[in-house]
Design an enzyme around this catalytic site. Structure first.
Site, short mmCIF file in Angstrom:
data_model
loop_
_atom_site.label_atom_id
_atom_site.label_comp_id
_atom_site.label_asym_id
_atom_site.label_seq_id
_atom_site.Cartn_x
_atom_site.Cartn_y
_atom_site.Cartn_z
N ALA A 1 -54.33 -50.64 -114.90
CA ALA A 1 -53.04 -50.82 -115.59
C ALA A 1 -51.91 -50.57 -114.61
O ALA A 1 -51.04 -49.71 -114.81
CB ALA A 1 -52.96 -49.87 -116.78
N GLU B 1 -55.26 -54.75 -116.14
CA GLU B 1 -56.14 -54.39 -117.25
C GLU B 1 -55.41 -54.47 -118.59
O GLU B 1 -54.34 -53.90 -118.77
CB GLU B 1 -56.70 -52.98 -117.07
N GLU C 1 -53.16 -46.75 -125.50
CA GLU C 1 -53.02 -46.43 -124.09
C GLU C 1 -51.87 -47.17 -123.41
O GLU C 1 -51.44 -46.79 -122.32
CB GLU C 1 -54.34 -46.69 -123.36
N ASP D 1 -61.67 -55.64 -120.64
CA ASP D 1 -62.58 -54.50 -120.85
C ASP D 1 -63.10 -54.60 -122.28
O ASP D 1 -62.31 -54.65 -123.23
CB ASP D 1 -61.80 -53.20 -120.63
N THR D 2 -64.41 -54.61 -122.44
CA THR D 2 -64.98 -54.80 -123.78
C THR D 2 -64.59 -53.69 -124.74
O THR D 2 -64.46 -53.93 -125.95
CB THR D 2 -66.52 -54.91 -123.72
N HIS E 1 -61.65 -52.03 -124.86
CA HIS E 1 -60.30 -52.31 -125.34
C HIS E 1 -60.25 -53.60 -126.16
O HIS E 1 -59.58 -53.66 -127.20
CB HIS E 1 -59.34 -52.41 -124.16
N ARG F 1 -67.53 -46.29 -125.88
CA ARG F 1 -67.58 -46.07 -124.44
C ARG F 1 -68.94 -45.60 -123.95
O ARG F 1 -69.07 -45.10 -122.82
CB ARG F 1 -66.47 -45.13 -123.96
N GLU G 1 -67.93 -48.87 -117.26
CA GLU G 1 -66.98 -47.77 -117.26
C GLU G 1 -67.26 -46.87 -118.47
O GLU G 1 -66.41 -46.68 -119.33
CB GLU G 1 -65.55 -48.30 -117.29
#
Length: 291
Positions: free
Chosen positions: A107, A149, A155, A182-183, A185, A214, A244
């Site tokens: 980010a 990202e 976030e 990102d899967t 998010h 996560r 991640e």
């Protein structure tokens, strides 16, 4: 496609012995170790050379992840903070070039995690886009891709969908500025994450994977991993897919990621290694269309 792991999987604080971790991820079968931009920024040339040599010995590539601090906020109302952010990323890109790391991700358009003291998206876009145009010049010089990202609403307020990220990248106007999906998010924000991957197309520069809570891919199958793999193959994606996951409570990592209960079932280090290896086998099968 190349498969990677974030250094943070094993850590409770945002620090790492990258030499030991590189050996570990290589032994587990990964192609990529994702390291921290802050750490690389502060590394000596000697340590960068040693880490590069080790990566070549192990056959490991490095991607570089940044969750910028507030004093490097490219969307800040304070011009001196924005300039500090530009200098920070130019130094990171210089050290990435020395290391041979070809992907800066995260980010990087603001600071992470946002405290939402300011939520004027239009102004944040204007400020951060002008900064990223300057950073893109350095990225082009070193032939490094910067993948922005797309985060969830808790976030950031700046980029929360792939569609927004495409428009943002268009305004920057550099083919070295890409998108990171990102899967975790996307599971929150996208109507259909698999279509979002297809929408990104050749703008997709990096992928992070993890279950909706996560955990490691395949631990719960809250995500349709076969569909993720199909979407990536549909756009001929051939870059890094980096896990991640965050399973453990405690420390700065647990606090920042908001892990309030143990998701590992009291796993030992050996258990964590085994689970990572099993997840890698599962993910490869899904992404390569053999599952």
């Amino acid at each position: 496609m190349k498969y990677g792991m974030s250094y943070g999987y094993w850590e409770s604080e945002w620090h790492c012995d990258y030499f030991a971790t590189a050996r570990k991820v290589a032994s587990l079968g990964f192609d990529v170790l994702e390291i921290g931009a802050d750490h690389l920024h502060d590394m000596s040339d000697e340590d960068i050379k040693k880490l590069k040599d080790l990566g070549e010995e192990l056959g490991i590539e490095y991607t570089t992840n940044s969750g910028p601090s507030r004093d490097c906020d490219l969307a800040s109302a304070d011009a001196s903070v924005r300039e500090n952010g530009i200098r920070f990323f130019e130094k990171v890109l210089e050290n990435m070039h020395k290391l041979g790391s070809k992907a800066l991700i995260g980010a990087i358009y603001s600071f992470w995690p946002s405290d939402f003291s300011v939520t004027n998206k239009e102004v944040a876009w204007e400020r951060s886009i002008e900064c990223l145009k300057k950073i893109a010049v350095t990225a082009e010089k070193y032939d490094i891709e910067c993948s922005l990202e797309v985060l969830n609403r808790n976030e950031t307020y700046i980029l929360t969908t792939c569609e927004e990220a495409i428009e943002y990248c268009k305004r920057i106007g550099s083919d070295h500025i890409k998108i990171l999906i990102d899967t975790y998010h996307a599971n929150i924000e996208e109507d259909n994450m698999y279509d979002a991957i297809r929408l990104a197309g050749d703008r997709l520069g990096h992928v992070h994977v993890g279950e909706s809570n996560r955990k490691l891919p395949g631990m719960t199958n809250s995500i349709d991993w076969t569909a993720v793999g199909k979407a990536l193959r549909d756009i001929n994606y051939d870059k890094a897919i980096v896990m991640e996951p965050f399973l453990k409570t405690g420390g700065s990592v647990g606090y920042n990621i908001r892990v309030w209960r143990d998701l590992s079932n009291n796993a030992t280090v050996e258990d964590m290694d085994r689970m990572a290896k099993e997840s890698l086998t599962f993910l490869k099968a899904c992404c390569e269309g053999v599952r």
